[in-house]
Write an enzyme that holds these catalytic residues in place. Sequence first.
Site, PDB file in Angstrom:
ATOM      1  CD  GLU A   1      50.365  84.233 -45.952  1.00 44.35           C
ATOM      2  OE1 GLU A   1      50.291  83.999 -47.167  1.00 44.35           O
ATOM      3  OE2 GLU A   1      49.559  83.770 -45.114  1.00 44.35           O
ATOM      4  CG  ASP A   2      50.653  88.912 -47.432  1.00 45.05           C
ATOM      5  OD1 ASP A   2      51.448  87.982 -47.665  1.00 45.05           O
ATOM      6  OD2 ASP A   2      49.447  88.892 -47.763  1.00 45.05           O
TER       7      ASP A   2
END
Length: 319
Positions: free
Chosen positions: A61-62
């Site tokens: 996600e990051d």
Amino acid sequence: MNSDKVLRAEEFARRCHAGQVRKGAAQEPYTVHLEEVAAFVESEGGSESAVCAAWLHDTVEDCPPTSFKDIEAEFGNVVADIVRELTDDRSLDKAERKRMQIINAAHKSDAACLVKIADKTSNLRSLANSPPTDWDYQRRSDYVIWAAKVVGSLAHQPEGAIQKFLSAVDAAKIANAQNCLSTGQAQAVALKVLQGKALRAGATPEQTKQFLAQFLADTLINNQLATESIRQPSPPHLDAREEAKPSLESEGSMRFFLMEGSTPAIETSPGVMLTLGDDGSWGPVKASEVLNDERSPEVSRDVVASLSARLGASMPDGI
């Protein structure tokens, strides 16, 4: 847990998140969050795959271009599937991603549920200890409420993990109030937290009200008397409050109760209800401000008089 697989997951995560920091004022390395989540999952009996996923839960996600295929190639499909369960769809806007976390919570595996509880607990502890400088009270409170909804919707809720999470919720509520609100408002929030703790412990609503009355009459007052001088209330203003004050000195008992927001108030005689204002004087309570029409057991007028003199004191440590 120091298996080769977990150590490799830790190394992978540290490399992916290198240079990232948390949102709080302390600007801690983001890996501090990962350490907390992994330690939480391990302490609650999480499997090796769950601990690996705790380290890796934010990598896709990051940390682009990290992908689920990368996770699967390095750690297998079981770990990759848990990470997939914990990864938001970045094509959605933030509000929708948060809504979907609540909706999807009921469909997560046991391992993903444990990591999710650990993740939210770590975030709440950070919010209490080092909140983002640009978050006001409303935004901080909204996050606490949302986190509770997500965890409350999870299909698997291990008791030990949930107790840690609820403690983090309570601490965040009190810290948010202390950092953003007036002393009186922060005290009201602390009372509300105490009320919730008592109810969670199995107390009935009536027992809870008795506990709060006893807490105010004994714990709060006695702790403060032992450590500091207590502010005396200011003389009442020459208005409607002047007429109400003599009832505080009348014989007999008075009833303590809580207004909306757990603000303390008293009933000095049937239908006559007063609360202590910020200026230290007693004033009438508007009917619209009363949470309900239930009253706690009677307390003596001496206790109420003492309470009026000491209500400005801060909450004891550890509450």
